[in-house]
Enzyme design. Structure first.
Site, PDB file in Angstrom:
ATOM      1  N   ASN A   1      -8.134  11.556 -11.157  1.00 52.03           N
ATOM      2  CA  ASN A   1      -8.731  11.788 -12.536  1.00 52.03           C
ATOM      3  C   ASN A   1      -8.751  13.289 -12.650  1.00 52.03           C
ATOM      4  OD1 ASN A   1     -11.362  13.080 -11.426  1.00 52.03           O
ATOM      5  ND2 ASN A   1     -11.423  10.974 -10.297  1.00 52.03           N
TER       6      ASN A   1
ATOM      7  N   ASP B   1       0.825  -1.121   0.082  1.00 53.79           N
ATOM      8  CA  ASP B   1      -0.048  -0.051   0.039  1.00 53.79           C
ATOM      9  C   ASP B   1       0.792   1.119  -0.114  1.00 53.79           C
ATOM     10  OD1 ASP B   1      -1.829   2.014   0.583  1.00 53.79           O
ATOM     11  OD2 ASP B   1      -2.414   1.215   2.649  1.00 53.79           O
ATOM     12  N   ILE B   2       0.825   2.024  -1.111  1.00 53.47           N
ATOM     13  CA  ILE B   2       1.531   3.247  -1.207  1.00 53.47           C
ATOM     14  C   ILE B   2       1.172   4.138   0.030  1.00 53.47           C
ATOM     15  CG2 ILE B   2       0.072   4.498  -2.782  1.00 53.47           C
ATOM     16  CD1 ILE B   2       2.502   5.501  -4.493  1.00 53.47           C
TER      17      ILE B   2
ATOM     18  N   ASP C   1      -6.266   6.315  -5.265  1.00 51.81           N
ATOM     19  CA  ASP C   1      -6.849   7.772  -5.103  1.00 51.81           C
ATOM     20  C   ASP C   1      -7.631   7.875  -3.820  1.00 51.81           C
ATOM     21  OD1 ASP C   1      -7.432  10.418  -5.420  1.00 51.81           O
ATOM     22  OD2 ASP C   1      -8.664  10.031  -7.248  1.00 51.81           O
TER      23      ASP C   1
ATOM     24  N   GLY D   1      -9.758   3.152  -5.663  1.00 53.46           N
ATOM     25  CA  GLY D   1      -8.571   2.765  -5.873  1.00 53.46           C
ATOM     26  C   GLY D   1      -7.468   3.553  -5.161  1.00 53.46           C
TER      27      GLY D   1
ATOM     28  N   SER E   1      -2.760   4.261 -14.218  1.00 49.74           N
ATOM     29  CA  SER E   1      -3.670   3.865 -15.168  1.00 49.74           C
ATOM     30  C   SER E   1      -3.856   2.379 -15.461  1.00 49.74           C
ATOM     31  CB  SER E   1      -3.400   4.299 -16.696  1.00 49.74           C
ATOM     32  OG  SER E   1      -3.202   5.847 -16.579  1.00 49.74           O
ATOM     33  N   THR E   2      -3.464   1.762 -14.333  1.00 49.04           N
ATOM     34  CA  THR E   2      -3.569   0.292 -14.556  1.00 49.04           C
ATOM     35  C   THR E   2      -4.686  -0.456 -14.073  1.00 49.04           C
ATOM     36  OG1 THR E   2      -1.998  -0.592 -12.976  1.00 49.04           O
ATOM     37  CG2 THR E   2      -1.144  -0.127 -14.833  1.00 49.04           C
ATOM     38  N   GLY E   3      -5.525   0.431 -13.143  1.00 49.95           N
ATOM     39  CA  GLY E   3      -6.673   0.054 -12.402  1.00 49.95           C
ATOM     40  C   GLY E   3      -8.247   0.212 -13.307  1.00 49.95           C
TER      41      GLY E   3
HETATM   42  N1  AR6 Z   1      -1.376   1.230  -2.977  1.00 54.32           N
HETATM   43  C1  AR6 Z   1      -0.821   1.114  -4.229  1.00 54.32           C
HETATM   44  N2  AR6 Z   1      -1.340   0.738  -5.324  1.00 54.32           N
HETATM   45  C2  AR6 Z   1      -2.733   0.648  -5.429  1.00 54.32           C
HETATM   46  C3  AR6 Z   1      -3.448   1.060  -4.022  1.00 54.32           C
HETATM   47  C4  AR6 Z   1      -2.757   1.263  -2.879  1.00 54.32           C
HETATM   48  N3  AR6 Z   1      -3.367   1.540  -1.835  1.00 54.32           N
HETATM   49  N4  AR6 Z   1      -4.867   0.682  -4.344  1.00 54.32           N
HETATM   50  C5  AR6 Z   1      -5.006   0.413  -5.672  1.00 54.32           C
HETATM   51  N5  AR6 Z   1      -3.580   0.478  -6.105  1.00 54.32           N
HETATM   52  P1  AR6 Z   1      -6.447   2.851  -9.883  1.00 54.32           P
HETATM   53  P2  AR6 Z   1      -5.991   4.517 -12.563  1.00 54.32           P
HETATM   54  C6  AR6 Z   1      -3.281   0.063  -7.478  1.00 54.32           C
HETATM   55  O1  AR6 Z   1      -7.666   2.215 -10.249  1.00 54.32           O
HETATM   56  O2  AR6 Z   1      -6.213   3.273 -13.181  1.00 54.32           O
HETATM   57  C7  AR6 Z   1      -9.787   6.400  -9.409  1.00 54.32           C
HETATM   58  O3  AR6 Z   1     -11.091   6.298  -8.863  1.00 54.32           O
HETATM   59  C8  AR6 Z   1      -4.388  -0.792  -8.430  1.00 54.32           C
HETATM   60  O4  AR6 Z   1      -4.368  -2.097  -8.030  1.00 54.32           O
HETATM   61  O5  AR6 Z   1      -6.350   3.437  -8.410  1.00 54.32           O
HETATM   62  O6  AR6 Z   1      -5.041   5.360 -12.713  1.00 54.32           O
HETATM   63  C9  AR6 Z   1      -9.446   7.741  -9.646  1.00 54.32           C
HETATM   64  O7  AR6 Z   1      -9.909   8.792  -8.979  1.00 54.32           O
HETATM   65  C10 AR6 Z   1      -3.765  -0.504  -9.909  1.00 54.32           C
HETATM   66  O8  AR6 Z   1      -2.602  -1.334 -10.112  1.00 54.32           O
HETATM   67  O9  AR6 Z   1      -5.932   4.051 -10.857  1.00 54.32           O
HETATM   68  C11 AR6 Z   1      -9.442   7.665 -11.050  1.00 54.32           C
HETATM   69  O10 AR6 Z   1     -10.864   8.146 -11.460  1.00 54.32           O
HETATM   70  C12 AR6 Z   1      -2.931   0.775  -9.472  1.00 54.32           C
HETATM   71  O11 AR6 Z   1      -2.809   1.019  -8.395  1.00 54.32           O
HETATM   72  C13 AR6 Z   1      -9.237   6.425 -11.581  1.00 54.32           C
HETATM   73  O12 AR6 Z   1      -9.294   5.734 -10.290  1.00 54.32           O
HETATM   74  C14 AR6 Z   1      -3.966   2.167 -10.324  1.00 54.32           C
HETATM   75  O13 AR6 Z   1      -5.275   1.574 -10.127  1.00 54.32           O
HETATM   76  C15 AR6 Z   1      -7.752   6.311 -11.828  1.00 54.32           C
HETATM   77  O14 AR6 Z   1      -7.626   5.038 -12.570  1.00 54.32           O
END
Ligand code: AR6
Length: 194
Positions: free
Chosen positions: A46, A31-32, A56, A54, A139-141
């Site tokens: 976003n 967890d970052i 964020d 996620g 961007s990978t989530g």
């Molecule tokens: N620590 C590290 N990595 C994480 C954590 C954490 N606590 N939680 C999730 N990840 P995403 P995106 C990983 O969806 O694709 C949001 O709603 C996750 O498994 O967080 O850039 C924003 O508000 C994945 O590998 O970000 C935007 O609307 C990575 O972080 C949108 O999602 C990115 O997943 C951005 O989407």
């Protein structure tokens, strides 16, 4: 270039394991928002900068309401760009809110936009006197960027930006699951072998 050492705990963090290369890029699983030893944490935001799920959601939850209050004053952010704030209750000094591209098949400029997020984040960190920076896999989530392709862009763009900004001594990637960690490890191994 090859790898340095394995350790149980990376940088005083809660990483289950971490791996440190001889470059200034390190990989960590976990967890970052729990990283208590980094100067600035990058958020995968976003363009509204008003929070979401996620990473964020995890960062805003850990930072508390002052982070959202600061974000409200920023007026949003373009895709491929980033903006910096304080870090609320996080141990870091700053949060950099980077807006990655939504994956639309790969021919809508996604690699360039993703690279610009990482490069702009390192530029902002350096401008604000940070020596260490922590990234998620932007961007990978929710944004759907294929992890293997995102990893190649991420490590290459960070490596490039670090050569320009020698004041940044370490860029950490926090990967949330082993599949993502493995893709970043492959990408970093390939980059190191060049
Ligand atoms: N620590 C590290 N990595 C994480 C954590 C954490 N606590 N939680 C999730 N990840 P995403 P995106 C990983 O969806 O694709 C949001 O709603 C996750 O498994 O967080 O850039 C924003 O508000 C994945 O590998 O970000 C935007 O609307 C990575 O972080 C949108 O999602 C990115 O997943 C951005 O989407």
């Amino acid at each position: 270039m090859g790898w340095g050492r394995w350790s149980e705990h990376g940088g005083g963090s809660s990483a289950r394991y971490s791996r440190q290369s001889m470059s200034r890029i390190t990989l960590h699983l976990g967890d970052i928002a729990a990283d208590r030893s980094v100067d600035t944490i990058v958020n995968a935001a976003n363009s509204s900068l008003l929070g979401g799920g996620g990473v964020d959601g995890a960062i805003h939850h850990a930072a508390g309401p002052t982070l959202l209050a600061e974000c409200r004053r920023l007026g949003g952010c373009e895709t491929g760009d980033a903006k910096i704030t304080g870090a609320g209750e996080l141990a870091a000094r700053h949060v950099i809110h980077a807006v990655g591209p939504v994956w639309r098949g790969g021919d809508r400029g996604e690699p360039d936009l993703l690279a610009r997020c990482y490069e702009r984040s390192i530029e902002l960190a350096a401008e604000h006197g940070c020596r260490t920076i922590a990234f998620p896999a932007i961007s990978t989530g929710a944004f759907g960027y294929p992890v293997g392709q995102a990893a190649v862009v991420a490590v290459a763009s960070v490596d490039r930006a670090l050569t320009v900004h020698s004041e940044i001594v370490e860029a950490r990637f926090w990967l949330f699951d082993t599949a993502t960690y493995d893709e970043f490890e492959i990408a970093l191994d390939r980059l190191s072998a060049r």
